[in-house]
Design a protein around this motif. Structure first.
Motif, PDB file in Angstrom:
ATOM      1  N   ILE A 281      19.505 -41.435 -28.978  1.00 22.53           N
ATOM      2  CA  ILE A 281      19.174 -42.800 -29.401  1.00 22.53           C
ATOM      3  C   ILE A 281      20.467 -43.511 -29.780  1.00 22.53           C
ATOM      4  O   ILE A 281      21.267 -42.997 -30.562  1.00 22.53           O
ATOM      5  CB  ILE A 281      18.219 -42.799 -30.615  1.00 22.53           C
ATOM      6  CG1 ILE A 281      16.942 -41.995 -30.296  1.00 22.53           C
ATOM      7  CG2 ILE A 281      17.879 -44.225 -31.028  1.00 22.53           C
ATOM      8  CD1 ILE A 281      16.112 -42.559 -29.168  1.00 22.53           C
ATOM      9  N   ARG A 282      20.660 -44.689 -29.223  1.00 17.75           N
ATOM     10  CA  ARG A 282      21.847 -45.466 -29.546  1.00 17.75           C
ATOM     11  C   ARG A 282      21.829 -45.930 -30.993  1.00 17.75           C
ATOM     12  O   ARG A 282      20.789 -46.348 -31.501  1.00 17.75           O
ATOM     13  CB  ARG A 282      21.944 -46.691 -28.639  1.00 17.75           C
ATOM     14  CG  ARG A 282      22.570 -46.419 -27.291  1.00 17.75           C
ATOM     15  CD  ARG A 282      23.036 -47.731 -26.678  1.00 17.75           C
ATOM     16  NE  ARG A 282      23.764 -47.522 -25.439  1.00 17.75           N
ATOM     17  CZ  ARG A 282      25.041 -47.186 -25.363  1.00 17.75           C
ATOM     18  NH1 ARG A 282      25.730 -47.012 -26.479  1.00 17.75           N
ATOM     19  NH2 ARG A 282      25.624 -47.028 -24.203  1.00 17.75           N
ATOM     20  N   LEU A 283      22.984 -45.857 -31.645  1.00 13.97           N
ATOM     21  CA  LEU A 283      23.109 -46.351 -33.009  1.00 13.97           C
ATOM     22  C   LEU A 283      23.767 -47.728 -33.030  1.00 13.97           C
ATOM     23  O   LEU A 283      24.018 -48.283 -34.091  1.00 13.97           O
ATOM     24  CB  LEU A 283      23.930 -45.366 -33.852  1.00 13.97           C
ATOM     25  CG  LEU A 283      23.337 -43.955 -33.963  1.00 13.97           C
ATOM     26  CD1 LEU A 283      24.264 -43.062 -34.779  1.00 13.97           C
ATOM     27  CD2 LEU A 283      21.950 -44.002 -34.580  1.00 13.97           C
ATOM     28  N   SER A 284      24.080 -48.263 -31.853  1.00 11.99           N
ATOM     29  CA  SER A 284      24.710 -49.579 -31.755  1.00 11.99           C
ATOM     30  C   SER A 284      24.110 -50.338 -30.583  1.00 11.99           C
ATOM     31  O   SER A 284      23.266 -49.803 -29.846  1.00 11.99           O
ATOM     32  CB  SER A 284      26.220 -49.428 -31.567  1.00 11.99           C
ATOM     33  OG  SER A 284      26.496 -48.679 -30.397  1.00 11.99           O
ATOM     34  N   PHE A 358      32.010 -38.997 -18.257  1.00 13.95           N
ATOM     35  CA  PHE A 358      32.820 -39.075 -19.473  1.00 13.95           C
ATOM     36  C   PHE A 358      32.884 -40.513 -19.997  1.00 13.95           C
ATOM     37  O   PHE A 358      32.810 -40.778 -21.190  1.00 13.95           O
ATOM     38  CB  PHE A 358      34.224 -38.550 -19.169  1.00 13.95           C
ATOM     39  CG  PHE A 358      35.144 -38.493 -20.355  1.00 13.95           C
ATOM     40  CD1 PHE A 358      35.016 -37.493 -21.306  1.00 13.95           C
ATOM     41  CD2 PHE A 358      36.141 -39.434 -20.527  1.00 13.95           C
ATOM     42  CE1 PHE A 358      35.860 -37.428 -22.399  1.00 13.95           C
ATOM     43  CE2 PHE A 358      36.999 -39.383 -21.606  1.00 13.95           C
ATOM     44  CZ  PHE A 358      36.852 -38.371 -22.557  1.00 13.95           C
ATOM     45  N   LYS A 359      32.991 -41.442 -19.070  1.00 18.64           N
ATOM     46  CA  LYS A 359      33.138 -42.849 -19.423  1.00 18.64           C
ATOM     47  C   LYS A 359      31.890 -43.398 -20.114  1.00 18.64           C
ATOM     48  O   LYS A 359      31.966 -44.287 -20.957  1.00 18.64           O
ATOM     49  CB  LYS A 359      33.425 -43.661 -18.162  1.00 18.64           C
ATOM     50  CG  LYS A 359      33.919 -45.072 -18.408  1.00 18.64           C
ATOM     51  CD  LYS A 359      34.181 -45.789 -17.082  1.00 18.64           C
ATOM     52  CE  LYS A 359      35.248 -45.073 -16.283  1.00 18.64           C
ATOM     53  NZ  LYS A 359      35.543 -45.783 -14.992  1.00 18.64           N
ATOM     54  N   THR A 360      30.725 -42.863 -19.749  1.00 20.95           N
ATOM     55  CA  THR A 360      29.471 -43.388 -20.318  1.00 20.95           C
ATOM     56  C   THR A 360      28.889 -42.497 -21.408  1.00 20.95           C
ATOM     57  O   THR A 360      27.820 -42.809 -21.947  1.00 20.95           O
ATOM     58  CB  THR A 360      28.414 -43.555 -19.203  1.00 20.95           C
ATOM     59  OG1 THR A 360      28.176 -42.291 -18.577  1.00 20.95           O
ATOM     60  CG2 THR A 360      28.882 -44.558 -18.166  1.00 20.95           C
ATOM     61  N   ALA A 361      29.560 -41.397 -21.736  1.00 25.14           N
ATOM     62  CA  ALA A 361      29.008 -40.458 -22.723  1.00 25.14           C
ATOM     63  C   ALA A 361      29.206 -40.924 -24.155  1.00 25.14           C
ATOM     64  O   ALA A 361      28.599 -40.365 -25.077  1.00 25.14           O
ATOM     65  CB  ALA A 361      29.631 -39.069 -22.532  1.00 25.14           C
ATOM     66  N   GLY A 362      30.088 -41.884 -24.348  1.00 22.71           N
ATOM     67  CA  GLY A 362      30.287 -42.394 -25.700  1.00 22.71           C
ATOM     68  C   GLY A 362      31.265 -41.567 -26.507  1.00 22.71           C
ATOM     69  O   GLY A 362      31.798 -40.550 -26.053  1.00 22.71           O
ATOM     70  N   GLY A 363      31.479 -41.998 -27.749  1.00 27.34           N
ATOM     71  CA  GLY A 363      32.462 -41.365 -28.614  1.00 27.34           C
ATOM     72  C   GLY A 363      32.162 -39.921 -28.937  1.00 27.34           C
ATOM     73  O   GLY A 363      33.080 -39.144 -29.242  1.00 27.34           O
ATOM     74  N   ARG A 368      36.926 -32.402 -29.828  1.00 28.91           N
ATOM     75  CA  ARG A 368      37.595 -31.244 -29.231  1.00 28.91           C
ATOM     76  C   ARG A 368      36.602 -30.105 -29.050  1.00 28.91           C
ATOM     77  O   ARG A 368      35.875 -29.737 -29.983  1.00 28.91           O
ATOM     78  CB  ARG A 368      38.732 -30.794 -30.152  1.00 28.91           C
ATOM     79  CG  ARG A 368      39.621 -29.732 -29.577  1.00 28.91           C
ATOM     80  CD  ARG A 368      40.570 -30.321 -28.562  1.00 28.91           C
ATOM     81  NE  ARG A 368      41.632 -29.394 -28.219  1.00 28.91           N
ATOM     82  CZ  ARG A 368      42.599 -29.675 -27.368  1.00 28.91           C
ATOM     83  NH1 ARG A 368      42.640 -30.867 -26.798  1.00 28.91           N
ATOM     84  NH2 ARG A 368      43.540 -28.788 -27.103  1.00 28.91           N
ATOM     85  N   GLY A 369      36.537 -29.540 -27.872  1.00 30.48           N
ATOM     86  CA  GLY A 369      35.631 -28.441 -27.602  1.00 30.48           C
ATOM     87  C   GLY A 369      34.290 -28.864 -27.067  1.00 30.48           C
ATOM     88  O   GLY A 369      33.504 -28.024 -26.621  1.00 30.48           O
ATOM     89  N   ASN A 370      34.002 -30.161 -27.081  1.00 33.84           N
ATOM     90  CA  ASN A 370      32.785 -30.655 -26.456  1.00 33.84           C
ATOM     91  C   ASN A 370      32.823 -30.295 -24.967  1.00 33.84           C
ATOM     92  O   ASN A 370      33.852 -30.478 -24.314  1.00 33.84           O
ATOM     93  CB  ASN A 370      32.730 -32.178 -26.640  1.00 33.84           C
ATOM     94  CG  ASN A 370      31.486 -32.799 -26.038  1.00 33.84           C
ATOM     95  OD1 ASN A 370      31.340 -32.828 -24.824  1.00 33.84           O
ATOM     96  ND2 ASN A 370      30.630 -33.299 -26.890  1.00 33.84           N
ATOM     97  N   PRO A 371      31.735 -29.773 -24.392  1.00 32.73           N
ATOM     98  CA  PRO A 371      31.797 -29.324 -22.988  1.00 32.73           C
ATOM     99  C   PRO A 371      32.144 -30.441 -22.010  1.00 32.73           C
ATOM    100  O   PRO A 371      32.763 -30.184 -20.971  1.00 32.73           O
ATOM    101  CB  PRO A 371      30.394 -28.760 -22.720  1.00 32.73           C
ATOM    102  CG  PRO A 371      29.535 -29.266 -23.829  1.00 32.73           C
ATOM    103  CD  PRO A 371      30.433 -29.462 -25.007  1.00 32.73           C
ATOM    104  N   ILE A 372      31.762 -31.678 -22.333  1.00 34.90           N
ATOM    105  CA  ILE A 372      32.112 -32.792 -21.451  1.00 34.90           C
ATOM    106  C   ILE A 372      33.605 -33.066 -21.532  1.00 34.90           C
ATOM    107  O   ILE A 372      34.286 -33.255 -20.511  1.00 34.90           O
ATOM    108  CB  ILE A 372      31.284 -34.043 -21.814  1.00 34.90           C
ATOM    109  CG1 ILE A 372      29.795 -33.774 -21.586  1.00 34.90           C
ATOM    110  CG2 ILE A 372      31.746 -35.258 -21.012  1.00 34.90           C
ATOM    111  CD1 ILE A 372      28.884 -34.889 -22.062  1.00 34.90           C
ATOM    112  N   GLU A 373      34.131 -33.069 -22.742  1.00 35.36           N
ATOM    113  CA  GLU A 373      35.565 -33.301 -22.950  1.00 35.36           C
ATOM    114  C   GLU A 373      36.391 -32.193 -22.306  1.00 35.36           C
ATOM    115  O   GLU A 373      37.410 -32.446 -21.641  1.00 35.36           O
ATOM    116  CB  GLU A 373      35.852 -33.375 -24.461  1.00 35.36           C
ATOM    117  CG  GLU A 373      37.306 -33.501 -24.848  1.00 35.36           C
ATOM    118  CD  GLU A 373      37.968 -32.161 -25.159  1.00 35.36           C
ATOM    119  OE1 GLU A 373      39.208 -32.139 -25.255  1.00 35.36           O
ATOM    120  OE2 GLU A 373      37.240 -31.143 -25.283  1.00 35.36           O
TER     121      GLU A 373
END
Length: 411
Positions: A281-284, A358-363, A368-373
């Motif tokens: 759920i988006r918080l913004s 990555f570009k649309t996954a958000g902050g 560090r260590g996030n599988p997408i990152e």
């Protein structure tokens, strides 16, 4: 039967797999899949420690994955290479560094099979599970001596070298006037080189792709191979390893061993993205479910299509080359060029897929260590390998289409 192989057979107990006989492709795939959760759990440690855990390497050795492209006469499986690359992709999906190391170390038995039989006996005569690393850049200094060469040099980027007992290194034979006259690959035992721990990079951190240093060691003739002979699909080892696997071009086998892990990283990133974003759920920006926004849906569709295209094209090409070899037919240059075209594009597609996610996954994906990152870092690191030089490979394909002569060691 080799004496060393016989000794190993005496050591396995009732109900245990004979370690001198490599399991078939489906059996390896099942065994590797059983390990994937543990490999995924250790991915963070591999990234931090800059090395694939020894425990992981030992477990993977037991699956037989490193022997899939190894000759049967030395306890290997001589498997269909398409199945090997499929397994590499699955490992890379949970840990890019582990998948990369498996692919690179796993492809070296194929190349070693092209060396003189005496070299193969030295490496595999006592233990068919021995691992071999590499660094092919021709930076070594060779001096001809009686019975072989004296070798010195420092090679970078030898992935997984700390797990290996031998190394394949590149060197130039130089005439007295300083002009290079030959490009060779040499096989060197672990006792003849030093590993310097220098690997501290942004991506593929767990591959421990450290430097190998050799100072004036003797390399006998039987542990050398001319790169020209290899490019011409000739090698002294083909006299004893006569199967179709060893009649495939080095460029087909090696370059796809570099691309397969990157494609696997993209597939793993895709799965992580869909799982993380499905209920987010988006918080913004007014809130709402992320999955209901069209830009996210389009990003997923684009990424899935790029990954599928990468897999389908590379598998098709490797399969076609292998089928030519099975039939004992000449492999056309058109196909060899298409292999390289689609192999570099597969890497490019995989990186583009990860970039879009990555570009649309958000902050949240920046941690560090996030599988997408981690997939983003690893894939970009893998993409800069010389085998993934997109412009060079596409240029060669274009030359071929225009009827111009193409001469390159990676075709």
């Amino acid at each position: 039967m080799r004496v060393g192989t016989a000794r190993r057979r005496e050591r396995h107990g009732p109900g245990e797999r004979d370690p001198s006989v490599s399991p078939a492709g489906d059996e390896v795939l099942d065994a590797v899949r059983a390990l994937l959760p543990r490999i995924g759990e250790r991915a963070g440690a591999a990234d931090v420690d800059r090395r694939v855990p020894e425990e992981t390497v030992r477990e993977l050795i037991r699956t037989g994955v490193f022997r899939m492209l190894q000759p049967r006469r030395y306890g290997g499986a001589e498997s269909d290479p398409v199945r090997f690359f499929e397994i590499v992709r699955e490992i890379s999906a949970v840990c890019g560094s582990t998948g990369w190391v498996v692919s690179v170390l796993g492809v070296h038995p194929w190349q070693l099979a092209l060396f003189d039989e005496a070299a193969q006996d030295e490496v595999w005569g006592e233990d068919p599970d021995v691992l071999v690393s590499s660094s092919y850049a021709p930076v070594g200094r060779l001096t001809p001596v009686e019975g072989g060469y004296e070798l010195s040099g420092r090679w970078r980027f030898s992935s997984g070298c700390g797990h290996a007992s031998w190394a394949l290194v590149g060197a130039l034979v130089v005439e007295k006037q300083g002009r290079p006259v030959d490009f060779m690959t040499l096989l060197v035992p672990r006792t003849d080189y030093v590993i310097e721990d220098v690997w501290d990079v942004i991506g593929l951190r767990g591959t421990a792709s450290n430097d190998i240093i050799v100072e004036r060691v003797f390399v006998p003739e039987h542990r050398t191979m001319r790169n020209y002979e290899q490019a011409q699909l000739r090698g002294p080892g083909q006299r004893v390893n006569t199967g179709p696997l060893y009649r495939m071009p080095f460029a087909t086998v090696f370059t796809n061993a570099i691309t397969a892990p990157v494609v696997g990283m993209a597939a793993g990133c895709y799965r992580a993205y869909v799982t993380a974003m499905r209920d987010r759920i988006r918080l913004s920006l007014g809130g709402g479910r992320f999955a209901e926004e069209q830009f996210a849906q389009v990003a997923v569709a684009r990424a899935a299509s790029e990954i599928d295209a990468a897999v389908l094209q590379t598998d098709r090409n490797v399969r076609e080359v292998y089928e030519y070899a099975v039939r004992g037919e000449h492999i056309p240059m058109e196909l060899r060029l298409r292999v390289r075209r689609d192999q570099v594009r597969a890497t490019q597609r995989a990186v583009e897929a990860i970039d879009s996610l990555f570009k649309t996954a958000g902050g949240n994906s920046l941690g560090r260590g996030n599988p997408i990152e981690r997939a983003w870092r690893d894939a970009h690191a893998g993409s800069v390998h010389v085998a993934n030089d997109v412009e060079r490979a596409l240029g060669m394909y274009g030359k071929g289409e225009f009827g111009l002569t193409v001469e390159d060691s990676l075709v």
